[in-house]
Design an enzyme around this catalytic site. Structure first.
Site, mmCIF file in Angstrom:
data_model
loop_
_atom_site.group_PDB
_atom_site.id
_atom_site.type_symbol
_atom_site.label_atom_id
_atom_site.label_comp_id
_atom_site.label_asym_id
_atom_site.label_seq_id
_atom_site.Cartn_x
_atom_site.Cartn_y
_atom_site.Cartn_z
ATOM 1 N N ASN A 237 0.876 -1.170 0.000
ATOM 2 C CA ASN A 237 0.000 0.000 0.000
ATOM 3 C C ASN A 237 0.918 1.226 0.000
ATOM 4 O OD1 ASN A 237 -1.947 1.914 0.383
ATOM 5 N ND2 ASN A 237 -2.662 1.152 2.361
ATOM 6 N N ARG B 77 -2.718 -2.183 -3.385
ATOM 7 C CA ARG B 77 -3.918 -1.371 -3.249
ATOM 8 C C ARG B 77 -3.810 -0.246 -4.268
ATOM 9 N NH1 ARG B 77 -5.798 1.519 2.221
ATOM 10 N NH2 ARG B 77 -7.822 2.187 1.482
ATOM 11 N N ARG C 70 -9.358 16.386 5.817
ATOM 12 C CA ARG C 70 -10.221 16.748 4.673
ATOM 13 C C ARG C 70 -11.613 17.147 5.179
ATOM 14 N NH1 ARG C 70 -9.361 11.123 1.785
ATOM 15 N NH2 ARG C 70 -7.958 10.644 3.505
#
Ligand code: AMP
Length: 396
Positions: free
Chosen positions: A8, A92, A240
Site C-alpha cells: 500500500n 492497493r 479533509r
C-alpha cells in the site's frame, strides 16, 4: 515457502504485509511493516505475526530518497530474511475508474490504462502505480495484482453514481465512485460469520479512520456511499473537510487568490478535524484535549456521521444494523456512544458496558438495530484477491 506481498504505497510511506499461501486457497499473515519518512527521515519497521519486532532501522534520505528506492530497500530486506519465495504482489490501487469492478493481473497495457485515472485521484493514484512499474522493471515475471478501492462500489445504480451535471461529464468518468471498497468488502465477507441473518439485511458500515466514509450494504452488496468522485466528499476526515458547498471552492479561488494547487493542498491537508479544532487531525489527541475547539470537532464529527446515516437509511429504505470499523470506529467508545445516541430515531440503543469494552456486539437487547464493532483488514482482502487471481501459481 510461497508468499504474497501486499503493498500500500503513499507519497511518503510504503506499507507492506507478507502472507504465506496455504492449501485451500487461504493466506496466513507472516509480518507487517512500513517504510515511512521517505526522502526525509526514512525508517523501516516490521513486526512478525506475534508482534515481535522483526526490523527497525533508520536510513539516510540519500539511501531512500523516493518510492522506487523504498521498494528496493524493502525488497532487499525481505529477501535477506530467508526462505521467502514471492508468488505474487498485491497492490492497493485507489482508482479503477468506470472500467474495473474486480482485481486484475496487471500488464503493461493495464498499467497505462490505470494511469489515465491519475487526474481522478492525483494524490494517490501515481503513488499506487509507481511501485508496480518499478517491480515490473526489476522482476517482469512476478505476477502483480491491482485491487481497487472503487471496485466494490461498481454495482451502484445510476441514481447513486451520478452528479446532477451534463451527461458528457459522466461519460468521461466524472461519477460518484465511492472508496474504502476493500474495507467494506472485508466487512461484507465477515458479517455472515458474525451475524448471518443481519448479513442478508440492510446495514450501514462506518469506516472511521484518518480517511472516513460510510457505505450502505443491502444483502452484502454496496448500494450507496458517502464518498464520490474523489476522497474529499462525505464525512469530515483527519485533514479533509468532507461534504462542502462547491461555492466555498469558488470563494477560495476568486476572493482568496488561491490557485488550483493551493486549493487542493488546503482541501486535502488543512481541513477536517485538524482545521476545525486548530489542534490535531488525530482523534486520540482531540479526545485527550480540554480545549473547547477539540470538543466541537468531536461533536461535529459525530453529527455528520449521524446526518449521513440518515441519507444511507433512505437509500436502503430502513436499517437493520450498523457496523463501526477502522481506527476511530474500532477504538473510540466515545465516538461510538455519541453516534449511537444520535441514531435513537432509528431505534438504536447502546449497551454501554459492551461498548466500553469494545465487544463485537455493542447494542442492547432492546435496540431495534444491531450495532457491531468489527476490525477491518484491507490487506487480508488484497492477499485473498491476489491469491484468487493468480490461482495455482501461488503453490507451484
Ligand atoms: P486509521 O486511519 O484507520 O489507522 O485510523 C486512524 C485514526 O484512528 C486516528 O484519528 C486515530 O487517532 C484514531 N484512533 C486510533 N486509536 C484510537 C483510540 N484508542 N481512541 C480514539 N481514536 C483512536
Amino acid at each position: 515457502m510461497k508468499a504474497i506481498l501486499v503493498v500500500n504505497a503513499r507519497s511518503s510511506s510504503l506499507k507492506f504485509q507478507l502472507f504465506e499461501t496455504e492449501p485451500g486457497s487461504r493466506v496466513k499473515r507472516l509480518l507487517k511493516g512500513q517504510l515511512d519518512g521517505i526522502g526525509v527521515r526514512p525508517r523501516l519497521r516490521a513486526t512478525n505475526a506475534d508482534g515481535a519486532i522483526a526490523m527497525d532501522r533508520m536510513y539516510s534520505p540519500e539511501e531512500v530518497g523516493d518510492l522506487p528506492a523504498a521498494i528496493q530497500v524493502t525488497a532487499d530486506w525481505l529477501r535477506g530474511t530467508g526462505n521467502v519465495d514471492l508468488a505474487a504482489i498485491g497492490h492497493r490501487v485507489v482508482h479503477g475508474g468506470p472500467e474495473y469492478s474486480e482485481p486484475i493481473l496487471v500488464s503493461p497495457e493495464a498499467l497505462d490504462r490505470l494511469a489515465r485515472y491519475i487526474p481522478l485521484a492525483p494524490l494517490h493514484q501515481p503513488n499506487n502505480l509507481a511501485p508496480i512499474r518499478t517491480i515490473h522493471e526489476l522482476r517482469p515475471e512476478l505476477p502483480q495484482v491491482a485491487c481497487f478501492d472503487t471496485a466494490f462500489h461498481r454495482g451502484h445504480g445510476p441514481l447513486a453514481d451520478h452528479f446532477a451535471i451534463p451527461e458528457e461529464l459522466y461519460a468521461e468518468g466524472v461519477r460518484r465512485y465511492g472508496f474504502h471498497g476493500l474495507s467494506y468488502e472485508y466487512i461484507a465477507d465477515r458479517l455472515p460469520q458474525v451475524a448471518p441473518e443481519l448479513a442478508q439485511g440492510r446495514v450501514i458500515v462506518a469506516h472511521l479512520g484518518s480517511g472516513a466514509s460510510m457505505c450502505a450494504l443491502a444483502g452484502g452488496r454496496s448500494v450507496e456511499s458517502t464518498l464520490g468522485f474523489t476522497a474529499l466528499d462525505g464525512l469530515p476526515m483527519g485533514t479533509r473537510p468532507g461534504q462542502i458547498d462547491p461555492g466555498v471552492v469558488l470563494y477560495l479561488l476568486t476572493e482568496k487568490g488561491m490557485d488550483a494547487g493551493a486549493v487542493q493542498r488546503f482541501l486535502y491537508n488543512e481541513c477536517g478535524l485538524k482545521g476545525l479544532s486548530g489542534l490535531s487531525n488525530d482523534m486520540r489527541e482531540l479526545e485527550a484535549s480540554t480545549e473547547p475547539r477539540a470538543a466541537f470537532a468531536i461533536e461535529f464529527f459525530a453529527y455528520r456521521i449521524a446526518l449521513n446515516a440518515g441519507m444511507l437509511a433512505a437509500a436502503l429504505g430502513g436499517v437493520d444494523g450498523f457496523v463501526f470499523t477502522a481506527g476511530i470506529g474500532e477504538n473510540s467508545a466515545m465516538i461510538r456512544a455519541r453516534v449511537t445516541a444520535r441514531l435513537a430515531w432509528l431505534g438504536a440503543k447502546l449497551a454501554p458496558d459492551a461498548n466500553a469494552r469494545g465487544e463485537t456486539l455493542i447494542s442492547s437487547p432492546e435496540s431495534q438495530i444491531a450495532i457491531y464493532v468489527l476490525p477491518t483488514d484491507e490487506e487480508l482482502m488484497i492477499a485473498r484477491h491476489t491469491l484468487a487471481v493468480i490461482g495455482p501459481a501461488a503453490f507451484a
